[in-house]
Design a protein around this motif. Structure first.
Motif, mmCIF file in Angstrom:
data_model
loop_
_atom_site.group_PDB
_atom_site.id
_atom_site.type_symbol
_atom_site.label_atom_id
_atom_site.label_comp_id
_atom_site.label_asym_id
_atom_site.label_seq_id
_atom_site.Cartn_x
_atom_site.Cartn_y
_atom_site.Cartn_z
ATOM 1 N N HIS A 125 0.903 -1.204 0.145
ATOM 2 C CA HIS A 125 0.181 0.023 0.009
ATOM 3 C C HIS A 125 0.976 1.226 -0.098
ATOM 4 O O HIS A 125 1.359 1.731 1.165
ATOM 5 C CB HIS A 125 -0.800 0.039 1.388
ATOM 6 C CG HIS A 125 -2.072 0.973 1.374
ATOM 7 N ND1 HIS A 125 -2.898 0.846 2.023
ATOM 8 C CD2 HIS A 125 -2.152 2.030 0.540
ATOM 9 C CE1 HIS A 125 -3.979 2.006 1.787
ATOM 10 N NE2 HIS A 125 -3.302 2.831 0.921
ATOM 11 N N HIS A 166 1.394 5.167 -2.218
ATOM 12 C CA HIS A 166 1.022 6.006 -3.459
ATOM 13 C C HIS A 166 2.100 6.638 -4.114
ATOM 14 O O HIS A 166 2.581 7.284 -3.334
ATOM 15 C CB HIS A 166 -0.049 6.677 -2.940
ATOM 16 C CG HIS A 166 -1.434 6.107 -2.277
ATOM 17 N ND1 HIS A 166 -2.424 5.478 -3.238
ATOM 18 C CD2 HIS A 166 -1.751 5.955 -0.941
ATOM 19 C CE1 HIS A 166 -3.475 4.987 -2.347
ATOM 20 N NE2 HIS A 166 -2.824 5.175 -0.983
ATOM 21 N N TYR A 180 -0.060 10.970 -5.453
ATOM 22 C CA TYR A 180 -0.675 11.917 -4.721
ATOM 23 C C TYR A 180 -0.201 13.194 -4.607
ATOM 24 O O TYR A 180 -0.924 14.182 -4.400
ATOM 25 C CB TYR A 180 -1.204 11.392 -3.378
ATOM 26 C CG TYR A 180 -1.887 10.396 -3.168
ATOM 27 C CD1 TYR A 180 -2.665 9.574 -4.403
ATOM 28 C CD2 TYR A 180 -2.942 9.908 -2.079
ATOM 29 C CE1 TYR A 180 -3.657 8.701 -4.030
ATOM 30 C CE2 TYR A 180 -3.602 9.033 -1.869
ATOM 31 C CZ TYR A 180 -4.216 8.198 -2.877
ATOM 32 O OH TYR A 180 -5.005 7.238 -2.780
ATOM 33 N N LYS A 235 -9.630 0.155 -7.693
ATOM 34 C CA LYS A 235 -9.844 0.456 -6.154
ATOM 35 C C LYS A 235 -11.235 0.979 -5.907
ATOM 36 O O LYS A 235 -11.754 2.080 -6.659
ATOM 37 C CB LYS A 235 -8.788 1.445 -5.627
ATOM 38 C CG LYS A 235 -8.716 1.806 -4.424
ATOM 39 C CD LYS A 235 -7.866 2.563 -3.725
ATOM 40 C CE LYS A 235 -8.146 2.899 -2.247
ATOM 41 N NZ LYS A 235 -7.128 3.819 -1.960
ATOM 42 N N ASP A 249 0.936 3.244 3.282
ATOM 43 C CA ASP A 249 0.211 4.292 2.706
ATOM 44 C C ASP A 249 1.248 5.237 2.828
ATOM 45 O O ASP A 249 0.929 6.635 2.667
ATOM 46 C CB ASP A 249 -0.864 4.832 4.012
ATOM 47 C CG ASP A 249 -2.139 5.118 3.058
ATOM 48 O OD1 ASP A 249 -2.188 5.444 1.900
ATOM 49 O OD2 ASP A 249 -3.028 4.957 3.863
HETATM 50 ZN ZN LIG Z 1 -3.863 4.853 0.899
#
Ligand SMILES: [Zn+2]
Length: 435
Positions: A73, A75, A78, A198, A326
């Motif tokens: 997980h 990204h 972003y 997602k 994350d």
């Molecule tokens: Zn996330």
């Protein structure tokens, strides 16, 4: 020399942690030819380490060899952390700049010993482009398995604007308020080359914003096209619905009850709790106080309690847990620094042994990058993604978090150059970003 003209690599000596959960063992030699592991254990008779024209020898005496880390997980696109000198508030409104930045982020990730990442959501098809550029050898980076903008309904996470604004093209969510719209968007994303779709329920799980039938419609369409489906689900009802609808993995699941987790276990759906982000917010919160943080610390404490419960219950119930962090979702989640914090949380709060946590962030995580039984294990025949550490992660799992402990990174049979770029000075720290 292998068929592609590259030298055979022999890692001699060292202690092997193979990713299967077995205790570390002394190892004589690991032979890598092309992008695969040819053998593990005794040095095969046809490989002569004296033949330095064709063989590169890495002496790992006193060091630990294990599979490359996988972050289930992360990204890349972003637009976080912000970069020094960048125009505020416009981080993700320029696709061209954003793509270059995402490519740079991927390089930081690889230099932290993370050889594969699963990217559940981003802007445009930025991550698809970065994935392909890495695959085609244009740039260096980890293996990338990615989604695009997350599919949301009114009131889901990332539907923050009034309804007359909706989700503009530069946002990371895309509004679809019926199963038909969701299937159309899933088809569009498949056409543009995503590895998975997602879906995203509400931010904190207090309401359910996706119906089971809608989730099932997307799962049916995606699976027919050989594309996987993952869901952001904190709520109890959404987690149960997602498991029953047949998603491939669930992110968070913190509010799931024992009965909900039984449904998840029965459906053999995996969970990516992603406690790292929540733990990090709590750490920063203790440091700078609630006023500086735009997220409720009280809510984060509740999320953390739920995640610890899910970690413990999942282990007891045999639900497969994958390790995600994350990274890149906020300015306090910089690349290259947090990817191995989740295994520490699993050990510290979840009751996992260090070897179980290592398996979670290697062998088990291979599923989240579509390479189950191909990466995440050091065995003959597997893809050659591995790292060599100066300290023993089975004795102290935190060893994995400090790139200073990395002696060697090999991805796809190629040695990654470790240079001063392992620390990215352009990324703003949390304190600088809020100042
Ligand atoms: Zn996330």
């Amino acid at each position: 020399m292998s068929a592609d003209g590259k030298k055979t690599i022999v890692i001699s000596n060292g202690t092997l942690i193979d990713g299967n959960g077995k205790p570390p063992v002394r190892n004589e030699a690991i032979v890598i030819q092309g992008n695969r592991i040819k053998s593990v254990g005794r040095l095969p008779g046809d490989v002569r380490i004296e033949d330095r024209d064709n063989v590169e020898v890495i002496d790992a005496a006193g060091q630990w060899i294990m599979p490359g880390l996988i972050d289930a997980h992360t990204h890349l696109s972003y637009g976080n952390p912000k970069i020094f000198g960048e125009a505020r508030g416009k981080g993700t409104t320029h696709p061209e700049f954003n793509t270059l930045r995402a490519a740079r982020n991927a390089q930081q990730v690889l230099r932290a010993g993370v050889t594969s990442i699963s990217v559940p959501g981003g802007t445009w098809f930025t991550d698809v482009a970065v994935r392909d550029a890495i695959k085609l050898g244009l740039i260096e980076g980890p293996r990338v398995f990615c989604a695009s903008r997350m599919i949301v309904t009114y009131g889901s996470i990332e539907d923050e604007e009034p309804s007359w604004v909706g989700t503009p093209d530069h946002s990371i969510g895309v509004l679809c308020n019926s199963a038909t719209e969701m299937v159309t968007e899933a088809r569009r994303q498949c056409k543009h080359g995503v590895d998975f779709i997602k879906l995203a329920d509400s931010r904190s799980g207090e309401i359910q914003t996706l119906a089971k039938e809608e989730i099932a419609a997307v799962v049916g369409e995606a699976h027919r096209r050989n594309v996987k489906v993952a869901i952001h689900s904190r709520g109890a009802a959404s987690t149960r619905a997602a498991a029953e609808a047949g998603v491939d993995w669930i992110m968070h699941a913190d509010l799931a009850s024992e009965a909900d987790l039984e449904v998840v276990a029965k459906a053999a759906v995996r969970i990516v709790p992603t406690a790292t982000f929540v733990e990090r917010v709590l750490e920063i919160g203790r440091e700078v106080g609630q006023e500086q943080i735009q997220i409720s610390l009280e809510r984060m404490k509740k999320n953390m309690d739920g995640l610890v419960n899910v970690l413990q219950r999942a282990r007891a119930m045999g639900i497969k847990v994958m390790c995600g962090t994350d990274c890149g979702n906020y300015s306090w989640m910089p690349y290259g620094k947090m990817h191995a914090k989740e295994p520490e949380i699993m050990v510290r709060y979840g009751g996992y042994t260090p070897l179980e946590a290592i398996s979670a962030c290697t062998k088990e995580n291979a599923y989240a990058v579509g390479l189950e039984n191909q990466v995440g294990i050091v065995e003959a025949g597997k893809l050659a993604d591995l790292i060599i550490l100066k300290k023993n992660p089975a004795a102290d799992i935190r060893v994995l978090q400090d790139s200073a402990n990395l002696a060697v990174i090999i991805k796809d049979g190629k040695r990654v150059k470790l240079d001063d770029q392992s620390v990215d000075e352009t990324q703003l720290t949390f304190q600088e970003a809020v100042a």
